[in-house]
Design a protein around this motif. Structure first.
Motif, PDB file in Angstrom:
ATOM      1  N   GLN A 147       9.496   5.377   0.483  1.00  0.00           N
ATOM      2  CA  GLN A 147      10.735   5.190   1.209  1.00  0.00           C
ATOM      3  C   GLN A 147      11.148   3.723   1.088  1.00  0.00           C
ATOM      4  O   GLN A 147      10.327   2.833   1.244  1.00  0.00           O
ATOM      5  CB  GLN A 147      10.525   5.526   2.684  1.00  0.00           C
ATOM      6  CG  GLN A 147      11.754   5.260   3.509  1.00  0.00           C
ATOM      7  CD  GLN A 147      11.571   5.714   4.946  1.00  0.00           C
ATOM      8  OE1 GLN A 147      10.479   5.605   5.497  1.00  0.00           O
ATOM      9  NE2 GLN A 147      12.621   6.213   5.544  1.00  0.00           N
ATOM     10  N   ASN A 196      -0.407   2.542   9.137  1.00  0.00           N
ATOM     11  CA  ASN A 196       0.254   1.875   8.005  1.00  0.00           C
ATOM     12  C   ASN A 196       0.544   0.418   8.336  1.00  0.00           C
ATOM     13  O   ASN A 196       1.668   0.026   8.546  1.00  0.00           O
ATOM     14  CB  ASN A 196       1.538   2.609   7.629  1.00  0.00           C
ATOM     15  CG  ASN A 196       2.345   2.978   8.869  1.00  0.00           C
ATOM     16  OD1 ASN A 196       2.027   2.544   9.973  1.00  0.00           O
ATOM     17  ND2 ASN A 196       3.392   3.742   8.691  1.00  0.00           N
ATOM     18  N   PRO A 252       0.813  -1.211   0.000  1.00  0.00           N
ATOM     19  CA  PRO A 252       0.000   0.000   0.000  1.00  0.00           C
ATOM     20  C   PRO A 252       0.847   1.262   0.000  1.00  0.00           C
ATOM     21  O   PRO A 252       1.871   1.325   0.671  1.00  0.00           O
ATOM     22  CB  PRO A 252      -0.775  -0.114   1.317  1.00  0.00           C
ATOM     23  CG  PRO A 252       0.074  -0.952   2.215  1.00  0.00           C
ATOM     24  CD  PRO A 252       0.906  -1.833   1.333  1.00  0.00           C
ATOM     25  N   SER A 257       9.614  -2.168  -1.560  1.00  0.00           N
ATOM     26  CA  SER A 257       9.755  -0.727  -1.783  1.00  0.00           C
ATOM     27  C   SER A 257      11.042  -0.445  -2.568  1.00  0.00           C
ATOM     28  O   SER A 257      11.087   0.469  -3.384  1.00  0.00           O
ATOM     29  CB  SER A 257       9.733   0.031  -0.452  1.00  0.00           C
ATOM     30  OG  SER A 257      10.532  -0.598   0.508  1.00  0.00           O
ATOM     31  N   VAL A 286       5.125   8.872  -3.057  1.00  0.00           N
ATOM     32  CA  VAL A 286       6.419   9.134  -2.433  1.00  0.00           C
ATOM     33  C   VAL A 286       6.770   7.893  -1.633  1.00  0.00           C
ATOM     34  O   VAL A 286       6.020   7.482  -0.743  1.00  0.00           O
ATOM     35  CB  VAL A 286       6.375  10.372  -1.528  1.00  0.00           C
ATOM     36  CG1 VAL A 286       7.731  10.592  -0.874  1.00  0.00           C
ATOM     37  CG2 VAL A 286       5.975  11.590  -2.337  1.00  0.00           C
TER      38      VAL A 286
HETATM   39  C1  LIG Z   1      -2.435   2.919   4.023  1.00  0.00           C
HETATM   40  C2  LIG Z   1      -0.926   2.908   3.907  1.00  0.00           C
HETATM   41  C3  LIG Z   1      -0.286   3.923   3.252  1.00  0.00           C
HETATM   42  C4  LIG Z   1       1.119   3.917   3.110  1.00  0.00           C
HETATM   43  N1  LIG Z   1       1.694   4.931   2.419  1.00  0.00           N
HETATM   44  C5  LIG Z   1       3.032   4.924   2.232  1.00  0.00           C
HETATM   45  C6  LIG Z   1       3.679   5.953   1.469  1.00  0.00           C
HETATM   46  O1  LIG Z   1       3.032   6.858   0.952  1.00  0.00           O
HETATM   47  N2  LIG Z   1       5.018   5.876   1.291  1.00  0.00           N
HETATM   48  C7  LIG Z   1       5.771   4.865   1.844  1.00  0.00           C
HETATM   49  O2  LIG Z   1       6.980   4.837   1.646  1.00  0.00           O
HETATM   50  N3  LIG Z   1       5.198   3.901   2.566  1.00  0.00           N
HETATM   51  C8  LIG Z   1       3.845   3.891   2.779  1.00  0.00           C
HETATM   52  N4  LIG Z   1       3.261   2.873   3.492  1.00  0.00           N
HETATM   53  C9  LIG Z   1       4.120   1.813   4.024  1.00  0.00           C
HETATM   54  C10 LIG Z   1       4.521   0.833   2.931  1.00  0.00           C
HETATM   55  O3  LIG Z   1       3.405   0.121   2.487  1.00  0.00           O
HETATM   56  C11 LIG Z   1       5.581  -0.146   3.465  1.00  0.00           C
HETATM   57  O4  LIG Z   1       6.734   0.553   3.703  1.00  0.00           O
HETATM   58  C12 LIG Z   1       5.893  -1.259   2.498  1.00  0.00           C
HETATM   59  O5  LIG Z   1       4.818  -2.135   2.424  1.00  0.00           O
HETATM   60  C13 LIG Z   1       7.105  -2.025   2.946  1.00  0.00           C
HETATM   61  O6  LIG Z   1       7.354  -3.091   2.037  1.00  0.00           O
HETATM   62  P1  LIG Z   1       8.808  -3.669   1.834  1.00  0.00           P
HETATM   63  O7  LIG Z   1       8.704  -5.008   1.213  1.00  0.00           O
HETATM   64  O8  LIG Z   1       9.661  -2.704   1.135  1.00  0.00           O
HETATM   65  O9  LIG Z   1       9.366  -3.797   3.280  1.00  0.00           O
HETATM   66  P2  LIG Z   1       9.267  -5.051   4.236  1.00  0.00           P
HETATM   67  O10 LIG Z   1      10.384  -5.941   3.906  1.00  0.00           O
HETATM   68  O11 LIG Z   1       7.896  -5.568   4.228  1.00  0.00           O
HETATM   69  O12 LIG Z   1       9.528  -4.347   5.617  1.00  0.00           O
HETATM   70  C14 LIG Z   1      10.778  -3.840   6.017  1.00  0.00           C
HETATM   71  C15 LIG Z   1      10.654  -3.278   7.399  1.00  0.00           C
HETATM   72  O13 LIG Z   1       9.616  -2.303   7.432  1.00  0.00           O
HETATM   73  C16 LIG Z   1       8.615  -2.635   8.378  1.00  0.00           C
HETATM   74  N5  LIG Z   1       7.336  -2.431   7.749  1.00  0.00           N
HETATM   75  C17 LIG Z   1       6.637  -3.319   6.980  1.00  0.00           C
HETATM   76  N6  LIG Z   1       5.484  -2.795   6.591  1.00  0.00           N
HETATM   77  C18 LIG Z   1       5.445  -1.574   7.131  1.00  0.00           C
HETATM   78  C19 LIG Z   1       4.493  -0.558   7.101  1.00  0.00           C
HETATM   79  N7  LIG Z   1       3.313  -0.709   6.501  1.00  0.00           N
HETATM   80  N8  LIG Z   1       4.797   0.608   7.723  1.00  0.00           N
HETATM   81  C20 LIG Z   1       5.958   0.747   8.389  1.00  0.00           C
HETATM   82  N9  LIG Z   1       6.893  -0.191   8.456  1.00  0.00           N
HETATM   83  C21 LIG Z   1       6.622  -1.333   7.851  1.00  0.00           C
HETATM   84  C22 LIG Z   1       8.809  -4.062   8.697  1.00  0.00           C
HETATM   85  O14 LIG Z   1       8.490  -4.313  10.033  1.00  0.00           O
HETATM   86  C23 LIG Z   1      10.270  -4.300   8.415  1.00  0.00           C
HETATM   87  O15 LIG Z   1      11.031  -4.061   9.543  1.00  0.00           O
HETATM   88  C24 LIG Z   1       1.877   2.872   3.657  1.00  0.00           C
HETATM   89  C25 LIG Z   1       1.229   1.844   4.332  1.00  0.00           C
HETATM   90  C26 LIG Z   1      -0.163   1.852   4.467  1.00  0.00           C
HETATM   91  C27 LIG Z   1      -0.856   0.729   5.162  1.00  0.00           C
END
Ligand SMILES: Cc1cc2nc3c(=O)[nH]c(=O)nc-3n(C[C@H](O)[C@H](O)[C@H](O)COP(=O)(O)OP(=O)(O)OC[C@H]3O[C@@H](n4cnc5c(N)ncnc54)[C@H](O)[C@@H]3O)c2cc1C
Ligand SMILES: Cc1cc2nc3c(=O)[nH]c(=O)nc-3n(C[C@H](O)[C@H](O)[C@H](O)COP(=O)(O)OP(=O)(O)OC[C@H]3O[C@@H](n4cnc5c(N)ncnc54)[C@H](O)[C@@H]3O)c2cc1C
Ligand code: SF4
Ligand code: SF4
Ligand code: FES
Lengths: 265, 461
Positions: free
Chosen positions: A64, A211, A46, A70, A62
């Motif tokens: 991170q 999130n 998301p 990501s 945007v």
């Molecule tokens: C409604 C909503 C809106 C969002 N909007 C944005 C946005 O505009 N920009 C943005 O960069 N991200 C946003 N996020 C967060 C984004 O979805 C996650 O960062 C992403 O799913 C991580 O995936 P990954 O495979 O890169 O990391 P993973 O490998 O899944 O996670 C890496 C690390 O990040 C942590 N992590 C996992 N999911 C999240 C999460 N949802 N939030 C915080 N930490 C997390 C985990 O615990 C882990 O330590 C949003 C989340 C939600 C639910």
């Protein structure tokens, strides 16, 4: 398939993408998000719609880099295509003239905060933005926030820019100096938890945008569930914004760690 | 009538518990022709009354007996859009086969209608001579389908055959609904669903994925784009939970989440970015098809102990008999007359134990099934590292919330005319789980057919 029309680096690991998605651009409102999947074997993640241009038919994301999914998205370039993109999802932010609104964003939480700041300001509120980051090079969107608010306070953990301190220090400074009618906070769960504890002390209504981990984003799986005032809610359809004082942040933080150490990430 | 009923060829239980290969291997041509001989070609074929789409059973069975397998497949396609799917997943023992004269009058095992249906459909597909229905000249009228599950697909097929310009909108990134994200590979390989979808494509049906009606495109926008009729087939997507303590612990999830990760996202494959828990002691709560699919999936992903926890007795289980049999062969434990009342976790919030209340059967309830009642004080604690809650789903609320004018029940299902599937809004029809709350593939398909016939008649007026 959605084409990336422009890409910009906000910092070493924060990227802005403008993506073709005319239908979503037309129907989205502040607070809405999309689900994105990169590649055939990609994960559905998301991301908030930070902005939209109905004329160009584009939306702005945007992102991170925090993990594999990501990272894959941030590595795409102008002209590349995002394999799957669906939205707009979630409930739009409730925008109303309430008086003075403090919008507190931490890290990449500043991106989803921007459309809310804009909408709150347009609705006639006095909007004070508190942007928090670990250090100077991680501060993003300061200019855009300035253009859409009455004041921007920047806080850095190490004091390398703005004021030294946490987001809560910045908010408390405002609370001590004037009446605050609403607080909106988006950022890491732990940050939102402390913002919520602070505003509760001062009895200021507070909205947090959660999130959680998601899969479908349409209410089908329950991966995103959180406890709000003791009741289970689905962030993707009931949220993502909730009354922060009702959110069980400890449970949420625990659930965010669900897949840590599973080998895949 | 002395020939015994054919047995399905199956993979060895120990072997199949470690992979996702299809368990049922199908019949050989000899087996199929022999089984087809058993059918008495009844002048009044009661079996057809048991089939929601009234497949012409004696006709296709006798075509198989004669070796006209491709003809048999054609007969099936006259009334069913997805015979290869129904032959695999229909609860035949409750439908067509329960009405066969063998079970009704002769006290013997029914003709294996489902197996034969699967045989004919598979034969056609493997022969590479799939018949694409001839499409009459297009009539230029646009109709929209919301959801690409069995209800939407059968509606789309029927309308394309009538010359309509059909567009199917799907919220997910894959076509097929539950057939893709729910029912696992070992029971219904995705490739079989894809072949059927491809036939629809060749018939001119357009599929638009990643598009949520009511969100991406509104009801008004659909109308403005010139869609003269809309068929809602958005299914039952919302998982139910029990609201007991500990249900939000890490490792406790809905069967929808579990199966979506494994089936739609292919999470068990190391190449896939989506993670999934692979618990060693997995409990699945519930006794339906979804519960069986989840527990058997958990077994395949390495669970040493894979358990079904069900509050009634095995007799009341809604799952297909074949699924229960296969599950048992694969070493699944059945904790019937047990009901979870709490989950406990460790300091990191991961589930470690489930607390079960033992039950006994009391008086029959409204559904006619004997009601489970609590045995006071009979409580048991079992170690688990993953719990999959599979106690049913509710209708997907997206459409009822975002469409105006529809008549919606308090359960969230859309009210339609039983005959025509027409909703309270003239040009909007609905069918499948969004109307029934949760049913079967073939009932959903039957709804799609009925709606197509009624909408066609209406649009031609
Ligand atoms: C409604 C909503 C809106 C969002 N909007 C944005 C946005 O505009 N920009 C943005 O960069 N991200 C946003 N996020 C967060 C984004 O979805 C996650 O960062 C992403 O799913 C991580 O995936 P990954 O495979 O890169 O990391 P993973 O490998 O899944 O996670 C890496 C690390 O990040 C942590 N992590 C996992 N999911 C999240 C999460 N949802 N939030 C915080 N930490 C997390 C985990 O615990 C882990 O330590 C949003 C989340 C939600 C639910
Ligand atoms: C795990 C499992 C096993 C089952 N096993 C069997 C079995 O063995 N035999 C049997 O007969 N039945 C079985 N069933 C039940 C059967 O699958 C369903 O009754 C049937 O799929 C219902 O079909 P449908 O077309 O109504 O909806 P679905 O198959 O649920 O499809 C609905 C589709 O609509 C999409 N959608 C929803 N809202 C929107 C929107 N707003 N815009 C666009 N798209 C939307 C959804 O993403 C979904 O793809 C099983 C169900 C499950 C979950
Ligand atoms: S579609 Fe299902 S009910 Fe109808 S004949 Fe085939 S197996 Fe039987
Ligand atoms: S009732 Fe049984 S025997 Fe008679 S036609 Fe149907 S399948 Fe054949
Ligand atoms: S992400 Fe699946 S229900 Fe919210």
């Amino acid at each position: 398939m959605n084409k990336i029309v422009s890409k910009e680096h906000f910092s070493a690991n924060v990227v802005k993408l403008e993506v073709e998605a005319p239908l979503i651009a037309r129907s989205r409102k502040a607070g809405h998000f999309v689900i994105v999947k990169v590649g055939k074997t990609g994960e559905r993640i998301p991301l908030t719609i930070a902005a939209a241009d109905t004329e160009k038919g584009t939306i702005t994301l945007v992102i991170q880099t925090v993990g594999e999914s990501s990272r894959k998205l941030c590595e795409l370039n102008e002209g590349d295509y995002i394999t799957d993109l669906v939205g707009p999802l979630g409930q739009a932010t409730h925008i109303e003239k309430v008086g003075t609104v403090v919008c507190a964003g931490g890290g990449v939480g500043c991106a989803p905060l921007l459309p809310i700041v804009e909408a709150m300001h347009k609705a006639g509120n006095r909007v004070i933005v508190v942007l928090a980051a670990r250090s100077k090079d991680l501060v993003i969107l300061e200019e855009q926030m300035k253009a859409n608010s009455d004041e921007v306070i920047v806080m850095t953990d190490d004091g390398s820019y703005g004021k030294k301190g946490l987001v809560t220090n910045g908010i408390e400074e405002v609370i001590n100096r004037e009446e605050v009618n609403l607080c909106v906070t988006i950022g890491p769960a732990i940050m939102m938890k402390f913002v919520s504890l602070l505003t509760k002390k001062y009895n200021i209504p507070t909205v947090a945008s959660l999130n959680t981990i998601m899969v479908d984003g349409t209410g089908m799986c329950g991966a995103c569930r959180v406890s709000i005032g003791g009741k289970t809610k689905f962030v993707c359809v009931d949220g993502p914004e909730f009354d922060a004082h009702q959110v069980d942040f400890d449970e949420m933080i625990m659930r965010l760690g669900a897949y840590n150490g599973l080998g895949k990430k | 009538t002395d020939i015994p009923r054919v047995h399905m060829n199956e993979l060895d239980p120990e072997y199949r518990s470690h992979n996702k290969e299809e368990v049922n291997l199908g019949l050989t041509a000899e087996q199929a022709m022999m089984e087809a001989q058993r059918c008495l070609d009844c002048p009044n074929p009661t079996c057809m009354n048991g089939c929601p789409v009234s497949i012409n059973i004696p006709t296709f069975v006798k075509q198989i007996e004669k070796g006209d397998f491709l003809e048999a497949a054609k007969t099936l396609k006259e009334t069913s859009a997805l015979p290869a799917v129904c032959g695999r997943v229909c609860p035949q023992e409750k439908q067509c086969e329960s009405q066969c004269i063998y079970t009704q009058k002769l006290g013997k095992e029914a003709v294996a209608i489902g197996y034969l249906e699967r045989f004919a459909a598979d034969y056609e597909r493997e022969s590479g001579q799939i018949s694409i229905p001839v499409i009459p000249e297009k009539n230029g009228i646009k109709v929209a389908v919301i959801g690409s599950g069995p209800a939407g697909l059968s509606f789309a097929g029927d309308m394309a055959q009538r010359g309509y310009d059909v567009t199917v909108f799907e919220a997910l990134h894959e076509i097929g609904g539950v057939l893709k994200y729910g029912i696992p590979e070992f029971r219904l390989p995705n490739q079989i669903v894809d072949v059927e979808i491809d036939v629809l494509r060749q018939m001119g049906v357009q599929f638009i994925t990643n598009c949520i009606i009511g969100k991406t495109i509104s009801q008004e926008q659909l109308q403005a784009e010139g869609f003269k009729g809309i068929f809602i087939a958005s299914g039952a997507g919302l998982p139910n939970f029990m609201n007991i303590p500990g249900e939000n612990l890490v490792g406790v999830m809905s069967s929808n989440e579990y199966l979506t990760r494994v089936n739609l996202m292919d999470a068990a494959n190391p190449e896939s970015d989506t993670p999934v828990f692979m618990g060693k002691r997995v409990a699945v709560i519930g006794g339906g098809n979804t519960a069986m699919d989840s527990v058997r999936t958990a077994r395949r992903l390495g669970a040493e102990r894979a358990m079904i926890v069900y509050r009634r007795s095995e007799e009341e289980m809604p799952a297909r008999i074949e699924e229960v049999k296969h599950a048992k062969e694969e070493g699944i434990e059945f904790l019937t007359l047990h009901n979870p009342i709490e989950y406990k976790g460790d300091a990191r919030g991961r589930v470690t134990h489930m607390v079960l209340q033992k039950m006994e059967l009391g008086e029959p309830d409204a559904s006619g099934r004997r009601k489970p009642v609590v045995i006071e004080g009979a409580i048991e604690e079992i170690e688990v590292d993953e719990v999959i809650v599979s106690i049913g789903v509710s209708p997907n609320p997206l459409i009822p919330q975002s469409f105006s004018g529809l008549d919606v029940t308090k359960w969230g299902t859309i009210v339609v005319n039983q005959e025509s599937m027409q909703s309270a809004v003239n040009h909007i029809y609905a069918g499948g789980d969004i109307v029934r709350g949760g049913a079967t593939v073939i009932l959903a398909m039957g709804d799609g057919r009925k709606a197509a016939a009624a909408m066609d008649a209406d649009l031609k007026k």
